[in-house]
Motif scaffolding. Structure first.
Motif, PDB file in Angstrom:
ATOM      1  N   ALA A 291       7.965   0.525   5.606  1.00 60.37           N
ATOM      2  CA  ALA A 291       6.774   0.036   6.307  1.00 60.37           C
ATOM      3  C   ALA A 291       6.076  -0.944   5.394  1.00 60.37           C
ATOM      4  O   ALA A 291       5.912  -0.686   4.205  1.00 60.37           O
ATOM      5  N   GLU A 292       5.694  -2.073   5.948  1.00 60.08           N
ATOM      6  CA  GLU A 292       5.047  -3.100   5.142  1.00 60.08           C
ATOM      7  C   GLU A 292       3.779  -3.583   5.844  1.00 60.08           C
ATOM      8  O   GLU A 292       3.818  -4.000   7.002  1.00 60.08           O
ATOM      9  N   LEU A 293       2.682  -3.515   5.130  1.00 59.14           N
ATOM     10  CA  LEU A 293       1.390  -3.975   5.622  1.00 59.14           C
ATOM     11  C   LEU A 293       1.089  -5.351   5.052  1.00 59.14           C
ATOM     12  O   LEU A 293       1.438  -5.648   3.903  1.00 59.14           O
ATOM     13  N   SER A 294       0.450  -6.201   5.853  1.00 50.95           N
ATOM     14  CA  SER A 294       0.172  -7.548   5.379  1.00 50.95           C
ATOM     15  C   SER A 294      -1.030  -8.146   6.111  1.00 50.95           C
ATOM     16  O   SER A 294      -1.445  -7.664   7.168  1.00 50.95           O
ATOM     17  N   ASN A 295      -1.574  -9.196   5.525  1.00 50.45           N
ATOM     18  CA  ASN A 295      -2.624 -10.010   6.119  1.00 50.45           C
ATOM     19  C   ASN A 295      -3.856  -9.208   6.539  1.00 50.45           C
ATOM     20  O   ASN A 295      -4.275  -9.235   7.696  1.00 50.45           O
ATOM     21  N   PRO A 296      -4.483  -8.484   5.616  1.00 44.44           N
ATOM     22  CA  PRO A 296      -5.696  -7.723   5.980  1.00 44.44           C
ATOM     23  C   PRO A 296      -6.873  -8.654   6.243  1.00 44.44           C
ATOM     24  O   PRO A 296      -7.114  -9.619   5.513  1.00 44.44           O
ATOM     25  N   GLN A 297      -7.627  -8.372   7.287  1.00 38.48           N
ATOM     26  CA  GLN A 297      -8.813  -9.157   7.631  1.00 38.48           C
ATOM     27  C   GLN A 297      -9.887  -8.219   8.150  1.00 38.48           C
ATOM     28  O   GLN A 297      -9.602  -7.253   8.863  1.00 38.48           O
ATOM     29  N   VAL A 298     -11.129  -8.522   7.818  1.00 40.84           N
ATOM     30  CA  VAL A 298     -12.259  -7.709   8.253  1.00 40.84           C
ATOM     31  C   VAL A 298     -13.027  -8.446   9.343  1.00 40.84           C
ATOM     32  O   VAL A 298     -13.367  -9.620   9.191  1.00 40.84           O
ATOM     33  N   ASP A 299     -13.255  -7.752  10.451  1.00 39.60           N
ATOM     34  CA  ASP A 299     -14.143  -8.250  11.495  1.00 39.60           C
ATOM     35  C   ASP A 299     -15.491  -7.566  11.279  1.00 39.60           C
ATOM     36  O   ASP A 299     -15.686  -6.414  11.676  1.00 39.60           O
ATOM     37  N   ALA A 300     -16.401  -8.263  10.610  1.00 37.29           N
ATOM     38  CA  ALA A 300     -17.666  -7.653  10.201  1.00 37.29           C
ATOM     39  C   ALA A 300     -18.514  -7.243  11.399  1.00 37.29           C
ATOM     40  O   ALA A 300     -19.190  -6.205  11.376  1.00 37.29           O
ATOM     41  N   GLN A 301     -18.480  -8.050  12.448  1.00 37.40           N
ATOM     42  CA  GLN A 301     -19.291  -7.724  13.617  1.00 37.40           C
ATOM     43  C   GLN A 301     -18.807  -6.469  14.328  1.00 37.40           C
ATOM     44  O   GLN A 301     -19.603  -5.667  14.816  1.00 37.40           O
ATOM     45  N   ALA A 302     -17.490  -6.307  14.380  1.00 37.47           N
ATOM     46  CA  ALA A 302     -16.927  -5.148  15.071  1.00 37.47           C
ATOM     47  C   ALA A 302     -16.695  -3.966  14.143  1.00 37.47           C
ATOM     48  O   ALA A 302     -16.277  -2.901  14.598  1.00 37.47           O
ATOM     49  N   ASN A 303     -16.984  -4.163  12.841  1.00 36.94           N
ATOM     50  CA  ASN A 303     -16.722  -3.103  11.865  1.00 36.94           C
ATOM     51  C   ASN A 303     -15.272  -2.612  11.947  1.00 36.94           C
ATOM     52  O   ASN A 303     -15.001  -1.415  12.022  1.00 36.94           O
ATOM     53  N   ASN A 308      -1.513  -6.366   9.793  1.00 32.46           N
ATOM     54  CA  ASN A 308      -0.198  -6.348  10.431  1.00 32.46           C
ATOM     55  C   ASN A 308       0.679  -5.296   9.772  1.00 32.46           C
ATOM     56  O   ASN A 308       0.564  -5.047   8.566  1.00 32.46           O
ATOM     57  N   ILE A 309       1.552  -4.708  10.553  1.00 33.45           N
ATOM     58  CA  ILE A 309       2.502  -3.748  10.009  1.00 33.45           C
ATOM     59  C   ILE A 309       3.856  -3.963  10.679  1.00 33.45           C
ATOM     60  O   ILE A 309       3.938  -4.216  11.877  1.00 33.45           O
ATOM     61  N   GLN A 310       4.889  -3.900   9.870  1.00 26.60           N
ATOM     62  CA  GLN A 310       6.243  -4.057  10.366  1.00 26.60           C
ATOM     63  C   GLN A 310       7.135  -3.109   9.589  1.00 26.60           C
ATOM     64  O   GLN A 310       6.888  -2.820   8.417  1.00 26.60           O
ATOM     65  N   GLY A 311       8.176  -2.613  10.249  1.00 21.97           N
ATOM     66  CA  GLY A 311       9.045  -1.674   9.557  1.00 21.97           C
ATOM     67  C   GLY A 311      10.369  -1.502  10.251  1.00 21.97           C
ATOM     68  O   GLY A 311      10.685  -2.182  11.223  1.00 21.97           O
ATOM     69  N   ALA A 312      11.158  -0.572   9.737  1.00 20.16           N
ATOM     70  CA  ALA A 312      12.505  -0.340  10.235  1.00 20.16           C
ATOM     71  C   ALA A 312      12.451   0.167  11.671  1.00 20.16           C
ATOM     72  O   ALA A 312      11.782   1.149  11.979  1.00 20.16           O
ATOM     73  N   MET A 313      13.182  -0.511  12.544  1.00 17.41           N
ATOM     74  CA  MET A 313      13.155  -0.189  13.963  1.00 17.41           C
ATOM     75  C   MET A 313      13.532   1.258  14.230  1.00 17.41           C
ATOM     76  O   MET A 313      14.453   1.795  13.634  1.00 17.41           O
ATOM     77  N   GLY A 314      12.809   1.857  15.154  1.00 19.14           N
ATOM     78  CA  GLY A 314      13.115   3.211  15.566  1.00 19.14           C
ATOM     79  C   GLY A 314      12.505   4.278  14.697  1.00 19.14           C
ATOM     80  O   GLY A 314      12.553   5.455  15.047  1.00 19.14           O
ATOM     81  N   ARG A 315      11.906   3.889  13.568  1.00 21.70           N
ATOM     82  CA  ARG A 315      11.308   4.873  12.676  1.00 21.70           C
ATOM     83  C   ARG A 315       9.876   5.178  13.101  1.00 21.70           C
ATOM     84  O   ARG A 315       9.154   4.315  13.584  1.00 21.70           O
ATOM     85  N   VAL A 316       9.487   6.415  12.895  1.00 26.32           N
ATOM     86  CA  VAL A 316       8.120   6.833  13.187  1.00 26.32           C
ATOM     87  C   VAL A 316       7.273   6.627  11.940  1.00 26.32           C
ATOM     88  O   VAL A 316       7.678   7.007  10.829  1.00 26.32           O
ATOM     89  N   CYS A 317       6.130   5.995  12.116  1.00 29.27           N
ATOM     90  CA  CYS A 317       5.272   5.653  10.980  1.00 29.27           C
ATOM     91  C   CYS A 317       3.868   6.243  11.172  1.00 29.27           C
ATOM     92  O   CYS A 317       3.310   6.195  12.266  1.00 29.27           O
ATOM     93  N   LYS A 318       3.352   6.792  10.098  1.00 31.12           N
ATOM     94  CA  LYS A 318       1.961   7.249  10.078  1.00 31.12           C
ATOM     95  C   LYS A 318       1.113   6.227   9.340  1.00 31.12           C
ATOM     96  O   LYS A 318       1.463   5.818   8.232  1.00 31.12           O
ATOM     97  N   ILE A 319       0.029   5.832   9.942  1.00 35.63           N
ATOM     98  CA  ILE A 319      -0.967   5.011   9.259  1.00 35.63           C
ATOM     99  C   ILE A 319      -2.007   5.962   8.687  1.00 35.63           C
ATOM    100  O   ILE A 319      -2.635   6.728   9.415  1.00 35.63           O
ATOM    101  N   GLU A 320      -2.119   5.937   7.366  1.00 38.60           N
ATOM    102  CA  GLU A 320      -3.051   6.840   6.694  1.00 38.60           C
ATOM    103  C   GLU A 320      -4.093   6.035   5.937  1.00 38.60           C
ATOM    104  O   GLU A 320      -3.814   4.948   5.434  1.00 38.60           O
ATOM    105  N   THR A 321      -5.290   6.588   5.855  1.00 38.61           N
ATOM    106  CA  THR A 321      -6.377   5.933   5.124  1.00 38.61           C
ATOM    107  C   THR A 321      -6.982   6.910   4.114  1.00 38.61           C
ATOM    108  O   THR A 321      -6.867   8.133   4.256  1.00 38.61           O
TER     109      THR A 321
END
Length: 365
Positions: A291-303, A308-321
């Protein structure tokens, strides 16, 4: 592991492959795309051993994404092919003695007698090499399973997918019948002197393919047919002739998987390089989950933090913070989804008052 420091209010943006695991090995699979379409190229071998199945999961995942299959040639026309072989198996004038040494012919006569076949001095070199390969290596060795192209052809037929061909069966056989006599004699002698070694060599080649060792594939691609791109029957020449069809697939609304021999994928005249030269985006896909994350941007008005995230097809991915990278227990699951072959944009709630935010894409089974 790769860490991107983003000197903005979002603090540290975290990007990794499998969180602490080394870079994945690539598969023998490429994705080729332009602005609005894509295809897959799969470098195959035409025969396998039963133990080589099942194939890599990434190949099945890619096949699930497509609307059609393209392979090298239609070899189902058995009567026409058999007639063609018969027509080209013999010298129109002359005999094998003009191309093979006397010692090789003597060994051949002995082999024919012991094997129960009728020897003819008018057999062409390519036919003799092919016959010995078929009898001594393919029928005696462990290579009893369908090759990759046949496997996907059967699956395409089961799914009712369209199947297309890059060249006629006659071109494919012309490639075989154009084998230079010296290469044919070398092949014959290798089999006659040590059939087991020929089997071992083929086993090794399939092993290298299974490991997606492109360098080994390139090393083992004989140059005997490769008089260069000027020769339409060379690997380079055939690749060049296939380019127009591949361009058509990239212009098609349907997405195709193109399965051809691995030898067509290597070197400066390999299909991936030729397509990259024409300006297409060519990516060799990894086998292992990523899994690869890229191009982070903040929308200050919308908080919101968008990335973007892209990864190996068919794999299940968890986004964790996490708000504290030093605490391994602080990670919380924000979302879970399955990768397709498209890049996805995710939106995560983010407050400008936060000192930092950590984000990761983590593959789960």
């Amino acid at each position: 592991m790769r860490i991107y420091n983003v000197l903005t209010v979002i603090g540290l943006f975290f990007c990794m492959r499998l969180f602490g695991v080394i870079e994945p090995e690539p598969a023998m699979l490429w994705r080729v795309s332009d602005a609005d379409s894509q295809i897959y190229l799969l470098g195959s071998v035409h025969l396998l051993r039963p133990t080589d199945y099942p194939l890599r999961e990434i190949y099945a995942v890619a096949f699930d994404q497509v609307d059609g299959l393209a392979i090298e040639a239609d070899v189902s026309q058995e009567n026409a092919i058999s007639n063609y072989v018969q027509e080209n198996a013999f010298y129109s004038s002359g005999t094998i003695s003009q191309d093979f040494s006397l010692s090789t012919i003597t060994k051949l006569r002995t082999w024919f007698r012991q094997s129960g076949y009728q020897f003819s001095s008018q057999y062409q070199p390519w036919f003799l090499a092919t016959l010995l390969l078929e009898v001594e290596v393919l029928s005696e060795g462990p290579f009893t399973a369908s090759g990759v192209d046949v496997s996907f052809l059967e699956q395409a037929n089961d799914r009712g997918l369209p199947v297309e061909y890059l060249e006629s069966w006659q071109v494919a056989l012309d490639y075989l019948t154009s084998m230079p006599p010296e290469i044919a004699e070398e092949t014959v002698l290798e089999i006659l002197n040590s059939g087991n070694q020929a089997i071992n060599d083929l086993n090794f080649l399939i092993d290298q393919w299974s490991q997606s060792d492109l360098a080994a594939m390139e090393y083992y691609i004989d140059e005997e047919y490769n008089g260069g791109p000027q020769n339409p029957l060379s690997i380079a020449g055939r690749n060049l002739s296939w380019l127009s069809a591949v361009r058509d697939y990239l212009g098609d609304d349907r997405k195709f998987l193109i399965v051809v021999g691995a030898g067509h994928m290597v070197g400066e005249y390999g299909l991936p390089q030729l397509l990259e030269n024409e300006g297409y985006k060519v990516e060799r896909l990894p086998e292992e989950p990523w899994a690869e994350l890229s191009n982070p941007q903040v929308d200050a008005q919308a908080n919101i933090l968008r990335t973007n995230i892209q990864g190996a097809m068919g794999r299940v991915c968890k986004i964790e913070t996490s708000a504290d990278l030093s605490d391994p227990n602080s990670w919380e699951v924000f979302d879970t989804f399955t990768f397709t072959d498209e890049q996805t944009t995710i939106e995560i709630p983010y407050s400008r008052t936060d000192d930092a935010m950590f984000v990761r894409g983590k593959i789960v089974e």
